[in-house]
Motif scaffolding. Structure first.
Motif, PDB file in Angstrom:
ATOM      1  N   ALA A 171       2.914   6.062  -2.626  1.00 57.67           N
ATOM      2  CA  ALA A 171       4.078   6.823  -3.087  1.00 57.67           C
ATOM      3  C   ALA A 171       3.941   7.190  -4.567  1.00 57.67           C
ATOM      4  O   ALA A 171       4.380   8.272  -4.989  1.00 57.67           O
ATOM      5  CB  ALA A 171       5.355   6.030  -2.859  1.00 57.67           C
ATOM      6  N   ARG A 172       3.310   6.318  -5.358  1.00 60.26           N
ATOM      7  CA  ARG A 172       3.070   6.647  -6.765  1.00 60.26           C
ATOM      8  C   ARG A 172       1.954   7.672  -6.918  1.00 60.26           C
ATOM      9  O   ARG A 172       1.953   8.478  -7.858  1.00 60.26           O
ATOM     10  CB  ARG A 172       2.736   5.369  -7.534  1.00 60.26           C
ATOM     11  CG  ARG A 172       3.917   4.422  -7.699  1.00 60.26           C
ATOM     12  CD  ARG A 172       3.600   3.281  -8.635  1.00 60.26           C
ATOM     13  NE  ARG A 172       2.730   2.292  -8.021  1.00 60.26           N
ATOM     14  CZ  ARG A 172       3.157   1.220  -7.354  1.00 60.26           C
ATOM     15  NH1 ARG A 172       4.468   1.013  -7.186  1.00 60.26           N
ATOM     16  NH2 ARG A 172       2.308   0.353  -6.831  1.00 60.26           N
TER      17      ARG A 172
ATOM     18  N   GLN B 288       0.822  -1.205   0.000  1.00 62.03           N
ATOM     19  CA  GLN B 288       0.000   0.000   0.000  1.00 62.03           C
ATOM     20  C   GLN B 288       0.861   1.263   0.000  1.00 62.03           C
ATOM     21  O   GLN B 288       0.567   2.234  -0.700  1.00 62.03           O
ATOM     22  CB  GLN B 288      -0.931  -0.009   1.206  1.00 62.03           C
ATOM     23  CG  GLN B 288      -2.018  -1.065   1.127  1.00 62.03           C
ATOM     24  CD  GLN B 288      -2.771  -1.230   2.426  1.00 62.03           C
ATOM     25  OE1 GLN B 288      -2.261  -0.936   3.502  1.00 62.03           O
ATOM     26  NE2 GLN B 288      -4.007  -1.724   2.338  1.00 62.03           N
ATOM     27  N   ALA B 289       1.918   1.244   0.781  1.00 67.34           N
ATOM     28  CA  ALA B 289       2.815   2.402   0.838  1.00 67.34           C
ATOM     29  C   ALA B 289       3.447   2.676  -0.524  1.00 67.34           C
ATOM     30  O   ALA B 289       3.606   3.840  -0.928  1.00 67.34           O
ATOM     31  CB  ALA B 289       3.896   2.186   1.892  1.00 67.34           C
TER      32      ALA B 289
ATOM     33  N   ILE C 226      -1.060  14.493  -6.828  1.00 68.03           N
ATOM     34  CA  ILE C 226      -2.103  15.214  -6.094  1.00 68.03           C
ATOM     35  C   ILE C 226      -1.460  16.272  -5.197  1.00 68.03           C
ATOM     36  O   ILE C 226      -0.241  16.407  -5.163  1.00 68.03           O
ATOM     37  CB  ILE C 226      -2.947  14.235  -5.251  1.00 68.03           C
ATOM     38  CG1 ILE C 226      -2.058  13.486  -4.243  1.00 68.03           C
ATOM     39  CG2 ILE C 226      -3.700  13.255  -6.153  1.00 68.03           C
ATOM     40  CD1 ILE C 226      -2.821  12.601  -3.279  1.00 68.03           C
ATOM     41  N   ARG C 227      -2.284  17.005  -4.450  1.00 65.53           N
ATOM     42  CA  ARG C 227      -1.747  18.010  -3.537  1.00 65.53           C
ATOM     43  C   ARG C 227      -0.990  17.367  -2.388  1.00 65.53           C
ATOM     44  O   ARG C 227       0.153  17.700  -2.103  1.00 65.53           O
ATOM     45  CB  ARG C 227      -2.870  18.877  -2.967  1.00 65.53           C
ATOM     46  CG  ARG C 227      -2.361  19.928  -1.975  1.00 65.53           C
ATOM     47  CD  ARG C 227      -3.497  20.633  -1.258  1.00 65.53           C
ATOM     48  NE  ARG C 227      -4.259  21.472  -2.155  1.00 65.53           N
ATOM     49  CZ  ARG C 227      -3.941  22.731  -2.478  1.00 65.53           C
ATOM     50  NH1 ARG C 227      -2.841  23.292  -1.975  1.00 65.53           N
ATOM     51  NH2 ARG C 227      -4.702  23.418  -3.302  1.00 65.53           N
ATOM     52  N   ASP C 228      -1.654  16.409  -1.693  1.00 71.22           N
ATOM     53  CA  ASP C 228      -1.024  15.784  -0.527  1.00 71.22           C
ATOM     54  C   ASP C 228      -1.917  14.658  -0.024  1.00 71.22           C
ATOM     55  O   ASP C 228      -3.059  14.500  -0.462  1.00 71.22           O
ATOM     56  CB  ASP C 228      -0.787  16.811   0.582  1.00 71.22           C
ATOM     57  CG  ASP C 228       0.402  16.483   1.471  1.00 71.22           C
ATOM     58  OD1 ASP C 228       0.903  15.339   1.397  1.00 71.22           O
ATOM     59  OD2 ASP C 228       0.838  17.359   2.240  1.00 71.22           O
ATOM     60  N   ILE C 229      -1.370  13.920   0.938  1.00 74.63           N
ATOM     61  CA  ILE C 229      -2.057  12.811   1.595  1.00 74.63           C
ATOM     62  C   ILE C 229      -2.282  13.162   3.065  1.00 74.63           C
ATOM     63  O   ILE C 229      -1.442  13.804   3.697  1.00 74.63           O
ATOM     64  CB  ILE C 229      -1.213  11.519   1.502  1.00 74.63           C
ATOM     65  CG1 ILE C 229      -1.196  10.978   0.073  1.00 74.63           C
ATOM     66  CG2 ILE C 229      -1.696  10.444   2.465  1.00 74.63           C
ATOM     67  CD1 ILE C 229      -2.514  10.376  -0.373  1.00 74.63           C
ATOM     68  N   ARG C 230      -3.401  12.714   3.594  1.00 71.60           N
ATOM     69  CA  ARG C 230      -3.650  12.786   5.030  1.00 71.60           C
ATOM     70  C   ARG C 230      -3.980  11.385   5.539  1.00 71.60           C
ATOM     71  O   ARG C 230      -4.785  10.673   4.944  1.00 71.60           O
ATOM     72  CB  ARG C 230      -4.801  13.745   5.360  1.00 71.60           C
ATOM     73  CG  ARG C 230      -4.460  15.202   5.117  1.00 71.60           C
ATOM     74  CD  ARG C 230      -3.401  15.685   6.078  1.00 71.60           C
ATOM     75  NE  ARG C 230      -3.024  17.070   5.859  1.00 71.60           N
ATOM     76  CZ  ARG C 230      -2.027  17.477   5.072  1.00 71.60           C
ATOM     77  NH1 ARG C 230      -1.327  16.576   4.394  1.00 71.60           N
ATOM     78  NH2 ARG C 230      -1.749  18.751   4.952  1.00 71.60           N
TER      79      ARG C 230
ATOM     80  N   VAL D 230      -6.062   6.070  -9.276  1.00 74.09           N
ATOM     81  CA  VAL D 230      -5.909   5.107  -8.189  1.00 74.09           C
ATOM     82  C   VAL D 230      -5.581   3.731  -8.752  1.00 74.09           C
ATOM     83  O   VAL D 230      -4.674   3.033  -8.257  1.00 74.09           O
ATOM     84  CB  VAL D 230      -7.196   5.068  -7.339  1.00 74.09           C
ATOM     85  CG1 VAL D 230      -7.180   3.875  -6.385  1.00 74.09           C
ATOM     86  CG2 VAL D 230      -7.359   6.362  -6.548  1.00 74.09           C
ATOM     87  N   ARG D 231      -6.281   3.341  -9.787  1.00 72.51           N
ATOM     88  CA  ARG D 231      -6.021   2.045 -10.414  1.00 72.51           C
ATOM     89  C   ARG D 231      -4.602   1.990 -10.974  1.00 72.51           C
ATOM     90  O   ARG D 231      -3.882   1.002 -10.786  1.00 72.51           O
ATOM     91  CB  ARG D 231      -7.033   1.808 -11.525  1.00 72.51           C
ATOM     92  CG  ARG D 231      -6.935   0.443 -12.191  1.00 72.51           C
ATOM     93  CD  ARG D 231      -7.836   0.390 -13.419  1.00 72.51           C
ATOM     94  NE  ARG D 231      -9.221   0.611 -13.095  1.00 72.51           N
ATOM     95  CZ  ARG D 231     -10.084  -0.346 -12.781  1.00 72.51           C
ATOM     96  NH1 ARG D 231      -9.679  -1.598 -12.741  1.00 72.51           N
ATOM     97  NH2 ARG D 231     -11.334  -0.051 -12.515  1.00 72.51           N
ATOM     98  N   ALA D 232      -4.171   3.064 -11.640  1.00 70.47           N
ATOM     99  CA  ALA D 232      -2.836   3.097 -12.237  1.00 70.47           C
ATOM    100  C   ALA D 232      -1.735   3.030 -11.188  1.00 70.47           C
ATOM    101  O   ALA D 232      -0.627   2.523 -11.459  1.00 70.47           O
ATOM    102  CB  ALA D 232      -2.685   4.350 -13.088  1.00 70.47           C
ATOM    103  N   CYS D 233      -2.008   3.531 -10.005  1.00 66.18           N
ATOM    104  CA  CYS D 233      -1.008   3.526  -8.926  1.00 66.18           C
ATOM    105  C   CYS D 233      -0.889   2.159  -8.243  1.00 66.18           C
ATOM    106  O   CYS D 233       0.027   1.944  -7.453  1.00 66.18           O
ATOM    107  CB  CYS D 233      -1.329   4.612  -7.896  1.00 66.18           C
ATOM    108  SG  CYS D 233      -1.059   6.282  -8.518  1.00 66.18           S
TER     109      CYS D 233
END
Length: 268
Positions: free
Chosen positions: A182-183, A177-178, A188-192, A263-266
């Motif tokens: 990371a991909r 998942q990490a 995007i802007r960021d992750i929370r 999301v699928r591509a990542c």
């Protein structure tokens, strides 16, 4: 009073009482972990169990023929066609450490065979913020007895999305998942990573986040918050069908296709 309004009223009553119980029982400092579930980092406390007992007792005393599915206890089969899906403390690790993002999450299905919630209620135990929804009736946040209707976040391009996520408890899955996140991150802007799926879902509904993605959600993680997000006008889905344990995504309809493809591509 309609059946849905009655169910939501009962959910709110039981949820507020459970939230107060959790606040009262929580000691200063870190909370002792009494058991683990899927891995040594997947914690259970005695207060989780006490919260679920209270909710189950309140609901089944009022509606003894209903079914009940809780994260910490044994399922109760019902005969009424109504089934409750409850997480007594969503965000248990936050609760253990004293981070103020853990919630009571209560949903009810009036057609248990369909697995689609009819009402949802989420309360942040630490802050008291309350959210609710009725299928076909919208979503809102309570301010005392007043309701603020929720409409999700404003239109935002993919590159500017603030996306919430979470991670599995077992190390190999978490590593995969990490790598996928990371991909995603440069696009995007960021992750929370807040630590409570229910609070992530209602935060997107309230426009405090732009989107959400996570693997591994159980029914009690998703049921109430997912309904609240959907009733706020968002799409709640999976890779090739409904949201669920394989994958849950939430985004505005106007960006859904682009977001779900990313999301699928990542590799999520």
């Amino acid at each position: 009073m309609s059946e849905h309004s009655e169910l939501l009223g009962l959910a709110r009553e039981a949820g507020l009482e459970a939230a107060e119980l959790v606040r009262r029982l929580r000691p200063a400092g870190r909370v002792d972990v009494v058991a683990t579930k899927s891995s040594p980092t997947d914690a259970v406390t005695e207060i989780d169990r006490a919260s679920e007992r209270l909710i189950r007792e309140r609901i089944l005393t009022a509606r003894p023929d209903d079914g009940f599915v809780g994260e910490e206890g044994e399922d109760v089969a019902g005969s009424s066609g109504v089934e409750w899906v409850v997480d007594p403390i969503d965000g248990t690790v936050n609760f253990v450490y004293g981070l103020p993002a853990y919630a009571v999450s209560i949903a009810a299905r009036t057609d248990a065979a369909e697995h689609a919630p009819s009402i949802g209620y989420v309360v942040n135990i630490a802050t008291g913020a309350e959210y609710g929804a009725v299928a076909g009736g919208g979503a809102w946040r309570w301010h005392g007895d007043e309701r603020e209707t929720l409409h999700g976040p404003p239109a935002t391009p993919l590159s500017q999305l603030l996306v919430a996520t979470g991670f599995a408890y077992d190390a190999p899955t978490r590593e995969r998942q990490a790598e996928a996140i990371a991909r995603l991150l440069p696009r995007i802007r960021d992750i929370r990573r807040i630590g409570s799926a229910a609070l992530d879902l209602v935060a997107v509904a309230a426009g405090e986040l732009d989107a959400y993605v996570e693997q591994g959600l159980k029914p009690w993680d998703l049921a109430a918050g997912g309904l609240i997000a959907a009733e706020a006008g968002l799409i709640v889905g999976g890779l090739d069908g409904p949201a669920g344990e394989r994958l849950t995504m939430v985004a505005r309809p106007d960006i859904w296709a682009e977001y779900s493809e990313l999301v699928r591509a990542c590799g999520l």
